[in-house]
Design a protein around this motif. Structure first.
Motif, PDB file in Angstrom:
ATOM      1  N   ASP A   1      -8.452  10.260  -6.149  1.00  0.00           N
ATOM      2  CA  ASP A   1      -9.036   8.878  -6.163  1.00  0.00           C
ATOM      3  C   ASP A   1      -8.896   7.907  -6.959  1.00  0.00           C
ATOM      4  OD1 ASP A   1     -10.024  10.167  -3.703  1.00  0.00           O
ATOM      5  OD2 ASP A   1     -11.741  10.555  -4.239  1.00  0.00           O
ATOM      6  N   GLU A   2      -8.545   8.452  -8.213  1.00  0.00           N
ATOM      7  CA  GLU A   2      -8.806   7.190  -8.797  1.00  0.00           C
ATOM      8  C   GLU A   2      -7.499   6.807  -9.455  1.00  0.00           C
ATOM      9  OE1 GLU A   2     -12.275   8.273 -12.319  1.00  0.00           O
ATOM     10  OE2 GLU A   2      -9.958   9.280 -11.834  1.00  0.00           O
TER      11      GLU A   2
ATOM     12  N   ARG B   1      -7.824   3.930 -15.811  1.00  0.00           N
ATOM     13  CA  ARG B   1      -7.862   4.206 -14.370  1.00  0.00           C
ATOM     14  C   ARG B   1      -8.532   5.079 -14.096  1.00  0.00           C
ATOM     15  NH1 ARG B   1      -2.696   2.560 -16.393  1.00  0.00           N
ATOM     16  NH2 ARG B   1      -1.431   1.556 -15.197  1.00  0.00           N
TER      17      ARG B   1
ATOM     18  N   ASN C   1      -2.795   1.340  -5.232  1.00  0.00           N
ATOM     19  CA  ASN C   1      -3.128   0.264  -3.989  1.00  0.00           C
ATOM     20  C   ASN C   1      -3.637  -0.948  -4.746  1.00  0.00           C
ATOM     21  OD1 ASN C   1      -2.846   1.858  -1.569  1.00  0.00           O
ATOM     22  ND2 ASN C   1      -3.841   3.420  -2.507  1.00  0.00           N
ATOM     23  N   LYS C   2      -3.547  -1.101  -5.678  1.00  0.00           N
ATOM     24  CA  LYS C   2      -4.107  -2.569  -6.611  1.00  0.00           C
ATOM     25  C   LYS C   2      -3.355  -3.739  -5.928  1.00  0.00           C
ATOM     26  CE  LYS C   2      -7.972  -1.185  -9.187  1.00  0.00           C
ATOM     27  NZ  LYS C   2      -8.063  -1.623 -10.291  1.00  0.00           N
TER      28      LYS C   2
ATOM     29  N   MET D   1       0.992  -1.359  -0.129  1.00  0.00           N
ATOM     30  CA  MET D   1       0.001   0.077  -0.079  1.00  0.00           C
ATOM     31  C   MET D   1       0.844   1.393   0.263  1.00  0.00           C
ATOM     32  SD  MET D   1      -2.949   1.757   2.893  1.00  0.00           S
ATOM     33  CE  MET D   1      -4.343   0.723   2.162  1.00  0.00           C
TER      34      MET D   1
ATOM     35  N   TRP E   1      -5.098   7.245  -6.684  1.00  0.00           N
ATOM     36  CA  TRP E   1      -5.026   6.283  -5.156  1.00  0.00           C
ATOM     37  C   TRP E   1      -5.212   4.823  -5.224  1.00  0.00           C
ATOM     38  CZ3 TRP E   1      -1.520   6.065  -0.947  1.00  0.00           C
ATOM     39  CH2 TRP E   1      -2.448   5.547   0.089  1.00  0.00           C
ATOM     40  N   THR E   2      -6.651   5.394  -5.869  1.00  0.00           N
ATOM     41  CA  THR E   2      -6.711   3.465  -6.208  1.00  0.00           C
ATOM     42  C   THR E   2      -6.438   2.663  -6.661  1.00  0.00           C
ATOM     43  OG1 THR E   2      -9.433   4.167  -5.709  1.00  0.00           O
ATOM     44  CG2 THR E   2      -9.100   1.980  -7.622  1.00  0.00           C
ATOM     45  N   TYR E   3      -5.555   3.422  -7.976  1.00  0.00           N
ATOM     46  CA  TYR E   3      -4.407   2.796  -9.099  1.00  0.00           C
ATOM     47  C   TYR E   3      -3.724   2.317  -8.075  1.00  0.00           C
ATOM     48  CZ  TYR E   3      -0.671   1.512 -11.961  1.00  0.00           C
ATOM     49  OH  TYR E   3       0.720   1.823 -12.467  1.00  0.00           O
TER      50      TYR E   3
ATOM     51  N   ILE F   1      -0.337   7.676   1.546  1.00  0.00           N
ATOM     52  CA  ILE F   1      -1.369   8.726   0.822  1.00  0.00           C
ATOM     53  C   ILE F   1      -0.707  10.115   0.802  1.00  0.00           C
ATOM     54  CG2 ILE F   1      -2.107   9.044   3.284  1.00  0.00           C
ATOM     55  CD1 ILE F   1      -4.989   9.449   1.255  1.00  0.00           C
TER      56      ILE F   1
ATOM     57  N   LEU G   1     -11.638   5.563 -13.469  1.00  0.00           N
ATOM     58  CA  LEU G   1     -13.319   4.756 -13.002  1.00  0.00           C
ATOM     59  C   LEU G   1     -14.436   5.301 -13.192  1.00  0.00           C
ATOM     60  CD1 LEU G   1     -11.845   4.082  -9.750  1.00  0.00           C
ATOM     61  CD2 LEU G   1     -11.628   2.799 -11.610  1.00  0.00           C
ATOM     62  N   ASP G   2     -14.266   6.443 -14.027  1.00  0.00           N
ATOM     63  CA  ASP G   2     -15.987   7.251 -13.989  1.00  0.00           C
ATOM     64  C   ASP G   2     -15.927   7.980 -16.152  1.00  0.00           C
ATOM     65  OD1 ASP G   2     -14.195  10.109 -14.168  1.00  0.00           O
ATOM     66  OD2 ASP G   2     -14.704  10.928 -12.723  1.00  0.00           O
TER      67      ASP G   2
END
Length: 70
Positions: A62-63, A51, A69-70, A1, A65-67, A4, A53-54
């Protein structure tokens, strides 16, 4: 991880205009500045799309960060 705070710093370095989103052009520029990454605008768009998402063709924090942490 990922950490942040470090991720926020990295995101802000890539987000050249500071609008809170990474565009394909900003991503392409960041990759080019990072060394041997010489990608086309089309490749940068494809990387963002993977990457994004929307579906707005931009990468929000946010996208990002999500990437990370995958």
């Amino acid at each position: 991880m990922a950490d942040i705070e470090e991720a926020r710093k990295q995101f802000q370095r890539i987000d050249a205009d500071g609008d809170g989103y990474i565009t394909a052009a900003e991503f392409k520029s960041a990759l080019a500045q990072g060394g041997d990454w010489n990608v086309t605008e089309t490749v940068a768009e494809a990387l963002i799309k993977q990457r994004d998402l929307d579906g707005d063709k931009l990468l929000s924090f946010d996208e990002f960060w999500t990437y990370l942490n995958k």
